[in-house]
Motif scaffolding. Structure first.
Motif, PDB file in Angstrom:
ATOM      1  N   THR A 166       1.302  27.096   0.043  1.00 54.07           N
ATOM      2  CA  THR A 166       0.403  27.317   1.275  1.00 54.07           C
ATOM      3  C   THR A 166       0.493  26.193   2.414  1.00 54.07           C
ATOM      4  OG1 THR A 166      -1.387  26.419   0.251  1.00 54.07           O
ATOM      5  CG2 THR A 166      -0.956  28.579  -0.558  1.00 54.07           C
ATOM      6  N   GLY A 167       0.911  25.083   2.003  1.00 54.79           N
ATOM      7  CA  GLY A 167       0.849  24.071   2.936  1.00 54.79           C
ATOM      8  C   GLY A 167      -0.644  23.475   3.239  1.00 54.79           C
ATOM      9  N   ALA A 168      -1.656  23.950   2.431  1.00 56.89           N
ATOM     10  CA  ALA A 168      -3.180  23.451   2.737  1.00 56.89           C
ATOM     11  C   ALA A 168      -2.880  22.175   1.691  1.00 56.89           C
ATOM     12  CB  ALA A 168      -3.938  24.466   2.129  1.00 56.89           C
ATOM     13  N   PRO A 169      -4.044  21.324   2.149  1.00 53.21           N
ATOM     14  CA  PRO A 169      -4.315  19.885   1.405  1.00 53.21           C
ATOM     15  C   PRO A 169      -4.823  20.402  -0.089  1.00 53.21           C
ATOM     16  CG  PRO A 169      -5.269  19.930   3.470  1.00 53.21           C
ATOM     17  CD  PRO A 169      -4.910  21.157   3.496  1.00 53.21           C
ATOM     18  N   VAL A 170      -4.360  19.504  -0.869  1.00 56.20           N
ATOM     19  CA  VAL A 170      -4.823  19.786  -2.534  1.00 56.20           C
ATOM     20  C   VAL A 170      -5.895  18.671  -2.517  1.00 56.20           C
ATOM     21  CG1 VAL A 170      -4.176  19.463  -4.708  1.00 56.20           C
ATOM     22  CG2 VAL A 170      -2.573  20.564  -3.400  1.00 56.20           C
ATOM     23  N   THR A 171      -6.960  19.042  -2.715  1.00 57.96           N
ATOM     24  CA  THR A 171      -8.344  18.452  -2.754  1.00 57.96           C
ATOM     25  C   THR A 171      -8.987  18.016  -3.897  1.00 57.96           C
ATOM     26  OG1 THR A 171      -9.586  20.416  -2.354  1.00 57.96           O
ATOM     27  CG2 THR A 171      -8.846  19.135  -0.531  1.00 57.96           C
ATOM     28  N   ALA A 172      -8.548  18.310  -5.034  1.00 58.70           N
ATOM     29  CA  ALA A 172      -9.060  17.994  -6.465  1.00 58.70           C
ATOM     30  C   ALA A 172      -7.968  17.504  -7.320  1.00 58.70           C
ATOM     31  CB  ALA A 172      -9.618  19.183  -7.005  1.00 58.70           C
ATOM     32  N   GLY A 173      -8.101  16.025  -7.601  1.00 58.03           N
ATOM     33  CA  GLY A 173      -7.041  15.711  -8.447  1.00 58.03           C
ATOM     34  C   GLY A 173      -6.919  14.184  -8.402  1.00 58.03           C
TER      35      GLY A 173
ATOM     36  N   THR B 222       2.501  -0.594   4.394  1.00 58.98           N
ATOM     37  CA  THR B 222       2.189   0.465   4.009  1.00 58.98           C
ATOM     38  C   THR B 222       3.465   1.411   3.943  1.00 58.98           C
ATOM     39  OG1 THR B 222      -0.159   0.162   5.150  1.00 58.98           O
ATOM     40  CG2 THR B 222       0.756   2.605   4.527  1.00 58.98           C
ATOM     41  N   THR B 223       3.414   2.153   2.757  1.00 59.91           N
ATOM     42  CA  THR B 223       4.498   3.205   2.634  1.00 59.91           C
ATOM     43  C   THR B 223       3.720   4.594   2.484  1.00 59.91           C
ATOM     44  OG1 THR B 223       5.794   1.768   1.415  1.00 59.91           O
ATOM     45  CG2 THR B 223       6.119   4.265   1.129  1.00 59.91           C
ATOM     46  N   VAL B 224       4.308   5.443   3.236  1.00 61.40           N
ATOM     47  CA  VAL B 224       3.356   6.773   3.301  1.00 61.40           C
ATOM     48  C   VAL B 224       4.343   7.697   2.525  1.00 61.40           C
ATOM     49  CG1 VAL B 224       3.063   8.786   4.939  1.00 61.40           C
ATOM     50  CG2 VAL B 224       2.622   6.270   5.751  1.00 61.40           C
ATOM     51  N   TYR B 225       3.721   8.442   1.645  1.00 68.44           N
ATOM     52  CA  TYR B 225       4.369   9.368   0.747  1.00 68.44           C
ATOM     53  C   TYR B 225       3.650  10.727   0.634  1.00 68.44           C
ATOM     54  CZ  TYR B 225       6.478  11.615  -3.276  1.00 68.44           C
ATOM     55  OH  TYR B 225       7.161  12.718  -4.098  1.00 68.44           O
ATOM     56  N   SER B 226       3.823  11.675   1.052  1.00 69.56           N
ATOM     57  CA  SER B 226       3.000  12.761   1.348  1.00 69.56           C
ATOM     58  C   SER B 226       3.701  14.103   0.618  1.00 69.56           C
ATOM     59  CB  SER B 226       2.758  13.083   2.967  1.00 69.56           C
ATOM     60  OG  SER B 226       1.847  11.959   3.272  1.00 69.56           O
ATOM     61  N   PRO B 227       3.784  14.301  -0.501  1.00 67.85           N
ATOM     62  CA  PRO B 227       4.559  15.210  -1.392  1.00 67.85           C
ATOM     63  C   PRO B 227       3.596  16.681  -1.142  1.00 67.85           C
ATOM     64  CG  PRO B 227       3.076  14.151  -2.729  1.00 67.85           C
ATOM     65  CD  PRO B 227       2.745  13.329  -1.536  1.00 67.85           C
ATOM     66  N   ALA B 228       4.648  17.649  -1.140  1.00 70.34           N
ATOM     67  CA  ALA B 228       4.287  19.110  -1.300  1.00 70.34           C
ATOM     68  C   ALA B 228       4.358  19.494  -2.649  1.00 70.34           C
ATOM     69  CB  ALA B 228       5.034  20.023  -0.286  1.00 70.34           C
ATOM     70  N   LEU B 229       3.207  19.500  -3.323  1.00 65.84           N
ATOM     71  CA  LEU B 229       3.081  19.889  -4.702  1.00 65.84           C
ATOM     72  C   LEU B 229       3.668  21.329  -5.219  1.00 65.84           C
ATOM     73  CD1 LEU B 229       0.035  18.211  -6.122  1.00 65.84           C
ATOM     74  CD2 LEU B 229       2.301  17.350  -5.869  1.00 65.84           C
ATOM     75  N   LYS B 230       4.662  21.506  -6.141  1.00 68.86           N
ATOM     76  CA  LYS B 230       4.871  22.759  -6.720  1.00 68.86           C
ATOM     77  C   LYS B 230       3.771  23.373  -7.707  1.00 68.86           C
ATOM     78  CE  LYS B 230       9.718  21.164  -7.289  1.00 68.86           C
ATOM     79  NZ  LYS B 230      10.797  20.998  -8.255  1.00 68.86           N
ATOM     80  N   VAL B 231       3.558  24.799  -7.362  1.00 66.15           N
ATOM     81  CA  VAL B 231       2.320  25.351  -8.302  1.00 66.15           C
ATOM     82  C   VAL B 231       2.800  25.218  -9.699  1.00 66.15           C
ATOM     83  CG1 VAL B 231       1.146  27.354  -8.645  1.00 66.15           C
ATOM     84  CG2 VAL B 231       1.482  26.801  -6.297  1.00 66.15           C
TER      85      VAL B 231
ATOM     86  N   VAL C 275       0.820  -1.268   0.015  1.00 66.25           N
ATOM     87  CA  VAL C 275       0.041  -0.005  -0.044  1.00 66.25           C
ATOM     88  C   VAL C 275       0.852   1.285   0.095  1.00 66.25           C
ATOM     89  CG1 VAL C 275      -1.747   1.451   1.291  1.00 66.25           C
ATOM     90  CG2 VAL C 275      -1.984  -0.868   1.070  1.00 66.25           C
ATOM     91  N   ILE C 276       0.507   2.178  -0.762  1.00 70.19           N
ATOM     92  CA  ILE C 276       0.899   3.771  -0.533  1.00 70.19           C
ATOM     93  C   ILE C 276      -0.169   4.435  -0.296  1.00 70.19           C
ATOM     94  CG2 ILE C 276       2.190   5.600  -1.751  1.00 70.19           C
ATOM     95  CD1 ILE C 276       3.252   3.703  -3.972  1.00 70.19           C
ATOM     96  N   THR C 277       0.169   5.294   0.586  1.00 73.35           N
ATOM     97  CA  THR C 277      -0.750   6.345   1.175  1.00 73.35           C
ATOM     98  C   THR C 277      -0.107   7.599   1.510  1.00 73.35           C
ATOM     99  OG1 THR C 277      -2.791   6.663   2.419  1.00 73.35           O
ATOM    100  CG2 THR C 277      -0.843   5.585   3.646  1.00 73.35           C
ATOM    101  N   GLY C 278      -1.134   8.733   1.766  1.00 81.49           N
ATOM    102  CA  GLY C 278      -0.311  10.119   2.214  1.00 81.49           C
ATOM    103  C   GLY C 278      -1.484  10.900   2.120  1.00 81.49           C
ATOM    104  N   THR C 279      -0.869  12.092   2.275  1.00 80.03           N
ATOM    105  CA  THR C 279      -1.623  13.560   2.195  1.00 80.03           C
ATOM    106  C   THR C 279      -1.031  14.438   1.302  1.00 80.03           C
ATOM    107  OG1 THR C 279      -2.667  13.100   4.321  1.00 80.03           O
ATOM    108  CG2 THR C 279      -2.564  15.334   3.265  1.00 80.03           C
ATOM    109  N   VAL C 280      -1.770  14.961   0.187  1.00 79.15           N
ATOM    110  CA  VAL C 280      -1.005  15.891  -0.815  1.00 79.15           C
ATOM    111  C   VAL C 280      -1.219  17.091  -0.616  1.00 79.15           C
ATOM    112  CG1 VAL C 280      -0.848  16.405  -3.197  1.00 79.15           C
ATOM    113  CG2 VAL C 280      -1.173  13.958  -2.553  1.00 79.15           C
ATOM    114  N   THR C 281      -0.244  17.987  -0.233  1.00 79.27           N
ATOM    115  CA  THR C 281      -0.357  19.470   0.150  1.00 79.27           C
ATOM    116  C   THR C 281       0.140  20.333  -0.935  1.00 79.27           C
ATOM    117  OG1 THR C 281       1.623  19.361   1.400  1.00 79.27           O
ATOM    118  CG2 THR C 281      -0.492  18.830   2.611  1.00 79.27           C
ATOM    119  N   SER C 282      -0.058  21.539  -0.704  1.00 80.20           N
ATOM    120  CA  SER C 282       0.627  22.608  -1.434  1.00 80.20           C
ATOM    121  C   SER C 282       1.874  23.080  -0.999  1.00 80.20           C
ATOM    122  CB  SER C 282      -0.385  23.762  -1.932  1.00 80.20           C
ATOM    123  OG  SER C 282       0.281  24.861  -2.368  1.00 80.20           O
ATOM    124  N   ALA C 283       3.023  23.199  -1.786  1.00 78.83           N
ATOM    125  CA  ALA C 283       4.406  23.552  -1.264  1.00 78.83           C
ATOM    126  C   ALA C 283       4.084  25.321  -1.113  1.00 78.83           C
ATOM    127  CB  ALA C 283       5.322  23.197  -2.280  1.00 78.83           C
TER     128      ALA C 283
END
Length: 477
Positions: free
Chosen positions: A292-299, A367-376, A282-290
């Motif tokens: 703002t730090g806020a979660p990215v919720t559409a994608g 379970t591998t946790v991968y939580s990237p901060a996406l570049k705009v 399993v890969i799981t995680g939370t995707v955020t914005s680099a």
């Protein structure tokens, strides 16, 4: 509009500006007539007859004035300011055509041939098939075989008014792949593991199509494949304890660059050594914005590109807190693709192309946790205009100039677009413009193919303003 015998005809009329700037649609009245007020311009006219219910025109019998079968062939009628232009069109008599098929390599006749013109005109026969009720003139029909031993093709045939013409269509023999799917540890057969192919080394999994799945004995056969070099991708059905894999030389891999290359020839069947499936992790995680730090919720988080037209999904959606979970991947290193509404398309590690991605390791049963901060990403913006300088709606697709990979895409709503693309990289830009009844495609700036497209440097940050002019280059697909 009149019927072939001169009687009143019912149906619908499309009035389309020859330069695609205007379009009107309406139904003919009881007398087979219609009056439409339009701006001064040159127009082409499509008629759709209704031989039964006048409110239900038959799209399969459409023709363009006068007596043509496509927008490109249609006559143009000039409408001047304050003037009246009268156009009379007599319907062409629906006529049949007989289709036969032959082997493109040997020339031998092919049995159980099928021909598809539209949903109501789709027939199969032993050695030939006759389709009735087609508009005379050049018509494009899809020719295929029931057994999947030949590649389907879209053939242009000539329908002859008042007689049954015969068209002979060459079909290329399909290639096939056979293999068995087994448990990597025990060698026991695995049922319900589904396979597809991707062009070798690209990782470009199909967006539409069917998968061939293994039976109770683990046997699997892929039909209707084109000749060429391919990689196999196998994904067990939902709920299986096994993980997906690119089929490698000795086992599974998460990197298509390391996958086994299978070379196929027309009409030949290639046997591939057994596909050895490992148990999933399993890969799981939370995707955020680099930014703002806020979660990215559409994608979506995926292993390959997809779009809104795809029903073969290769990933999973982000939830309303930016979380995701992939529980069907094999225990290998996987590059992950993040496609979101408000950040640039990017692979794990924040890079634009797969070859530079930082792969995420999956371990069996863990379970591998991968939580990237996406570049705009860098903003690319501008106007999209037709040859007359008018703003138009079009699809834009940004490609890495070195690898050809898609690194961004946007659909402009009003002739002004805004896309997000990662820099620093050189890109080329493909466009598709689809005004009524025709489709055009090309590349920035005035190019007809990727090789001659102008390259544009996307910097690491900031805004790039780039106006894109579309042209009347016929789309090939």
């Amino acid at each position: 509009m009149t019927q072939p015998d001169g009687a009143v005809a019912r149906g619908a009329i499309d009035v389309v500006a020859a330069d695609s700037s205007y379009h009107r649609y309406d139904l003919l009245d009881e007398s087979g007539q219609l009056t439409i007020e339009v701006p001064a311009n040159d127009y082409k006219i499509r008629v759709t007859p209704a031989y039964g219910d006048p409110d239900m025109p038959d799209d399969g019998l459409q023709q363009w004035a006068h007596g043509k079968t496509s927008f490109a062939q249609a006559d143009a009628f000039r409408v001047t300011a304050g003037g009246t232009t009268e156009v009379a069109e007599r319907l062409l008599p629906p006529s049949p055509i007989t289709v036969k098929a032959r082997d493109a390599i040997t020339g031998a006749p092919i049995s159980r041939v099928c021909a598809f013109a539209d949903a109501r005109r789709n027939h199969c026969g032993d050695t030939e098939v006759t389709i009735s009720g087609l508009v005379p003139g050049p018509q494009t029909i899809r020719v295929y075989t029931e057994d999947g031993n030949y590649l389907p093709t879209d053939a242009t045939v000539m329908v002859v008014e008042g007689s049954t013409a015969t068209a002979v269509v060459d079909l290329t023999p399909a290639a096939h792949v056979e293999t068995t799917v087994v448990d990597a540890a025990t060698g026991a057969p695995v049922a319900g593991a589904c396979a597809t192919v991707a062009p070798a080394g690209t990782g470009e999994l199909p967006r539409v199509g069917s998968l061939a799945c293994s039976d109770e004995a683990g046997r699997l056969r892929l039909d209707s494949l084109e000749a060429g070099s391919w990689n196999l991708f196998v994904r067990p059905t939902n709920g299986s304890p096994y993980g997906a894999q690119w089929v490698g030389a000795t086992g599974g891999t998460g990197d298509p660059a390391r996958a086994r290359t299978v070379t196929l020839a027309a009409g030949r069947t290639v046997s591939v050594p057994p596909v050895r499936l490992d148990r999933a992790g399993v890969i799981t995680g939370t995707v955020t914005s680099a930014a703002t730090g806020a979660p990215v919720t559409a994608g979506e988080v995926s292993i390959a590109h997809a779009d809104g037209l795809s029903y073969l999904r290769w990933g999973t959606s982000l939830d309303d807190q930016g979380r995701y979970r992939l529980d069907w991947l094999g225990p290998y290193k996987w590059p992950l693709l993040f496609t979101t509404d408000d950040h640039a398309l990017q692979w794990s590690g924040g890079v634009p192309v797969r070859s530079r991605a930082k792969p995420v390791t999956v371990r069996t049963g863990q379970t591998t946790v991968y939580s990237p901060a996406l570049k705009v990403g860098t903003v690319v913006t501008g106007r999209v205009t037709d040859p007359a300088g008018r703003l138009v709606t079009a699809d834009l697709e940004f490609h890495n100039a070195r690898t050809g990979e898609v690194v961004g895409k946007v659909w402009d709503y009003d002739g002004e677009y805004r896309a997000l693309v990662l820099g620093r990289q050189d890109v080329t830009i493909a466009w598709k413009w689809q005004p009524p009844f025709v489709s055009y495609a090309g590349w920035y700036d005035g190019a007809t193919d990727a090789a001659s497209a102008k390259q544009v440097l996307i910097p690491r940050s900031g805004t790039v303003t780039l106006d894109v002019g579309v042209g009347r280059i016929p789309a090939t697909n």
